[in-house]
Write an enzyme that holds these catalytic residues in place. Sequence first.
Site, PDB file in Angstrom:
ATOM      1  N   GLY A 201       0.851  -1.185   0.000  1.00 46.20           N
ATOM      2  CA  GLY A 201       0.000   0.000   0.000  1.00 46.20           C
ATOM      3  C   GLY A 201       0.885   1.233   0.000  1.00 46.20           C
ATOM      4  O   GLY A 201       2.114   1.143   0.051  1.00 46.20           O
ATOM      5  N   PRO A 203       2.821   4.658   1.212  1.00 48.88           N
ATOM      6  CA  PRO A 203       3.564   4.925   2.457  1.00 48.88           C
ATOM      7  C   PRO A 203       2.660   5.507   3.536  1.00 48.88           C
ATOM      8  O   PRO A 203       1.833   6.377   3.265  1.00 48.88           O
ATOM      9  CB  PRO A 203       4.633   5.937   2.017  1.00 48.88           C
ATOM     10  CG  PRO A 203       4.802   5.715   0.550  1.00 48.88           C
ATOM     11  CD  PRO A 203       3.447   5.307   0.049  1.00 48.88           C
ATOM     12  N   THR A 205       0.389   3.827   5.375  1.00 49.94           N
ATOM     13  CA  THR A 205      -0.920   3.202   5.539  1.00 49.94           C
ATOM     14  C   THR A 205      -0.945   2.164   6.655  1.00 49.94           C
ATOM     15  O   THR A 205      -1.996   1.607   6.951  1.00 49.94           O
ATOM     16  CB  THR A 205      -1.381   2.547   4.219  1.00 49.94           C
ATOM     17  OG1 THR A 205      -0.316   1.730   3.708  1.00 49.94           O
ATOM     18  CG2 THR A 205      -1.743   3.603   3.189  1.00 49.94           C
ATOM     19  N   GLY A 206       0.197   1.862   7.264  1.00 53.24           N
ATOM     20  CA  GLY A 206       0.207   0.999   8.445  1.00 53.24           C
ATOM     21  C   GLY A 206       0.747  -0.393   8.222  1.00 53.24           C
ATOM     22  O   GLY A 206       0.407  -1.310   8.976  1.00 53.24           O
ATOM     23  N   LYS A 207       1.620  -0.595   7.236  1.00 56.45           N
ATOM     24  CA  LYS A 207       2.148  -1.941   6.961  1.00 56.45           C
ATOM     25  C   LYS A 207       3.023  -2.434   8.114  1.00 56.45           C
ATOM     26  O   LYS A 207       2.830  -3.538   8.630  1.00 56.45           O
ATOM     27  CB  LYS A 207       2.942  -1.910   5.647  1.00 56.45           C
ATOM     28  CG  LYS A 207       2.116  -1.502   4.437  1.00 56.45           C
ATOM     29  CD  LYS A 207       2.925  -1.540   3.160  1.00 56.45           C
ATOM     30  CE  LYS A 207       3.999  -0.471   3.124  1.00 56.45           C
ATOM     31  NZ  LYS A 207       3.441   0.893   3.097  1.00 56.45           N
ATOM     32  N   THR A 208       3.979  -1.617   8.506  1.00 58.79           N
ATOM     33  CA  THR A 208       4.878  -2.021   9.595  1.00 58.79           C
ATOM     34  C   THR A 208       4.120  -2.098  10.918  1.00 58.79           C
ATOM     35  O   THR A 208       4.400  -2.961  11.757  1.00 58.79           O
ATOM     36  CB  THR A 208       6.045  -1.023   9.707  1.00 58.79           C
ATOM     37  OG1 THR A 208       6.668  -0.887   8.419  1.00 58.79           O
ATOM     38  CG2 THR A 208       7.080  -1.497  10.705  1.00 58.79           C
ATOM     39  N   GLU A 424      -6.715  34.127  -5.852  1.00 61.04           N
ATOM     40  CA  GLU A 424      -7.428  33.167  -5.017  1.00 61.04           C
ATOM     41  C   GLU A 424      -8.939  33.349  -5.127  1.00 61.04           C
ATOM     42  O   GLU A 424      -9.688  32.359  -5.079  1.00 61.04           O
ATOM     43  CB  GLU A 424      -6.978  33.296  -3.553  1.00 61.04           C
ATOM     44  CG  GLU A 424      -5.503  33.030  -3.314  1.00 61.04           C
ATOM     45  CD  GLU A 424      -5.060  31.657  -3.796  1.00 61.04           C
ATOM     46  OE1 GLU A 424      -5.895  30.719  -3.812  1.00 61.04           O
ATOM     47  OE2 GLU A 424      -3.883  31.512  -4.174  1.00 61.04           O
ATOM     48  N   HIS A 427     -10.024  31.379  -8.181  1.00 61.21           N
ATOM     49  CA  HIS A 427     -10.156  29.947  -7.891  1.00 61.21           C
ATOM     50  C   HIS A 427     -11.465  29.661  -7.171  1.00 61.21           C
ATOM     51  O   HIS A 427     -12.212  28.742  -7.536  1.00 61.21           O
ATOM     52  CB  HIS A 427      -9.001  29.488  -6.986  1.00 61.21           C
ATOM     53  CG  HIS A 427      -7.703  29.287  -7.700  1.00 61.21           C
ATOM     54  ND1 HIS A 427      -7.569  28.527  -8.828  1.00 61.21           N
ATOM     55  CD2 HIS A 427      -6.451  29.757  -7.412  1.00 61.21           C
ATOM     56  CE1 HIS A 427      -6.302  28.530  -9.216  1.00 61.21           C
ATOM     57  NE2 HIS A 427      -5.603  29.274  -8.373  1.00 61.21           N
TER      58      HIS A 427
END
Length: 609
Positions: A201, A203, A205-208, A424, A427
């Site tokens: 996934g 960087p 996202t909670g893999k480790t 701005e 926009h």
Amino acid sequence: MKKNNRNILIFIIVILIIAAVYSFYAPAQNTEQVSISKVAEEVKNNQVKDIKQEGTKITVTLNDNKQQTSSISDNEKITDTLKFMGVNNIDPNKVTIESKPASSSSFWIGTLIQVILPVVLIGGILYYFIRQSQGASNQALGFGKSKPQVYDKTKEKVVFEDVAGLEEAKDELEEIVEFLKYPKKFLNLGAKIPKGVLLFGSPGTGKTLLARAVAGEADVPFFSISGSEFVEMFVGVGASRVRDLFNRAKKNAPCIIFIDEIDAVGRQRGSGLGGSHDEREQTLNQILVEMDGFEKGTNVIVMAATNRPDVLDPALLRPGRFDRRIVLDMPDLKAREEILTVHAKGKPLAKGVDLGIIAKQTPGFSGADLENLMNEAAILTARKNKKEISLKDITAATEKVLLGPERKSSVMSKKEKEITAYHEAGHAIVGHLLPNTDPIHKISIISRGMAGGYTWSLPKEDVKLYSRSKMYDEIAMSLGGRAAEELEYNEMTTGASNDLEKATKMARNMVVRYGMNDRLGPQVYGHREEQVFLGKELAEHDKNYSEETAAAIDEETNKIIVDSHNKAMDVLKKNKAKLELIAKTLIEKETIEGEDFEKLMGKIDKIKD
């Protein structure tokens, strides 16, 4: 280095102690060795005050307290020797004579100090240097040993309850944990233990974190190592470390091996210039053999994490190696609120703080971003010497994480401030009136990060699919600032450079990636090569269209940009008074919140598609 310094210090202390003992037992350096005949002569001349006999050793003290040593034969008394040499009458009041047999302990201590101790000292020095050389040799022999981190159960552990969101991923991993705890439950049904689990996934996202949670839940040994720790400058070292790691794991089976950033060694083979003897390929080959070689039933599960699954070798991903591949997406609204709740633990929140509002303000944030957000909010609160974190502090932290810190030292001139306000405002008005854009949350001309000002819009709900009409309107909103400058000043500035880059990239993707063009049709043009290897081009690879098609792609991309720019210009021309109002309000207040912006715009219907 510290260990060597400590050894040297201990060595010096031992030498000093030995030297002190030696100097205590060794003969004094100022004692003169004389013959027994000279002692007899000195007695005759009344120069002697004291004579002590200890075995064959004679110690003589003269009247001036100077000491002399001499020796006589075994089993002979000093008085008999003196009489034999002509000293018949010795006045006991002038000369004290003391005689005693030799002590065996004194003999051995003297022998030890003078003979054996120097030999032992030299031997100790040689042993020390031999050990040092053996240590260097052992380090060389241990070069191919792996050094994984072994999970310590005594320390504070992470469990699945500490991981918010990711419910599907946790369900998959809970099965792995249960398989390790109760293998018979599955083996009785003929189920085989999975060989590997791949987490991939974006960087943050909670893999480790999930891997640490598995370590906390599973009551088995857990070995953690980074993929980069296998790679060395010497060919074969990585493969040796893989063998050593799996051998250690097999001895502790059932257990889990976790390899973080496996793409460091798991990239597709045959794509580099090193050939088959490349160090990374040798390491990958060894991992493939260990995961599914001839040896079966090892009960070792391999977990791995990467954010680049596209670069991994197909042999690594086939069934029998990484049987399960778990995708970790960016958290949705509900998951973001749960993650914020987890990271709010231990932080005193003020009354009325609704983390659901913050979750709505943070679409696209990863778990790591949300953790950083709550930490920044706590830091901002402490900086203000407040005791509780308010919703305003969390919102300010959100802006800081998104756009960077406020550049309070950056002072714009009156003219630049006015141009930024119109930019701005352009926009915001285009984004407010077009039907497929997100609501305006905040407008500001306060510099943050690299931006001179910003218009912040938030979606009402998480969106994963973008329609063609939405992308057209997003491009038009991006060009609204440039259109406002042209409309007000009939001039262009460099302030729209990032807007132009964003709009151009979006328009080109509509043509070549998403098939959102009537002229070129639903087709992907060009093969996007994301696998960056040594020896491969870094730019777009495998051009599968002609030069005429390339020209058509450029023309259609330009057409989308021009049409969107004209759309933005038409919206602003029809609402010139509102543009002036919003710009002047920004110049005065510098910041306009979403609700205030809605009031200033009034009841103006959105433009229909």
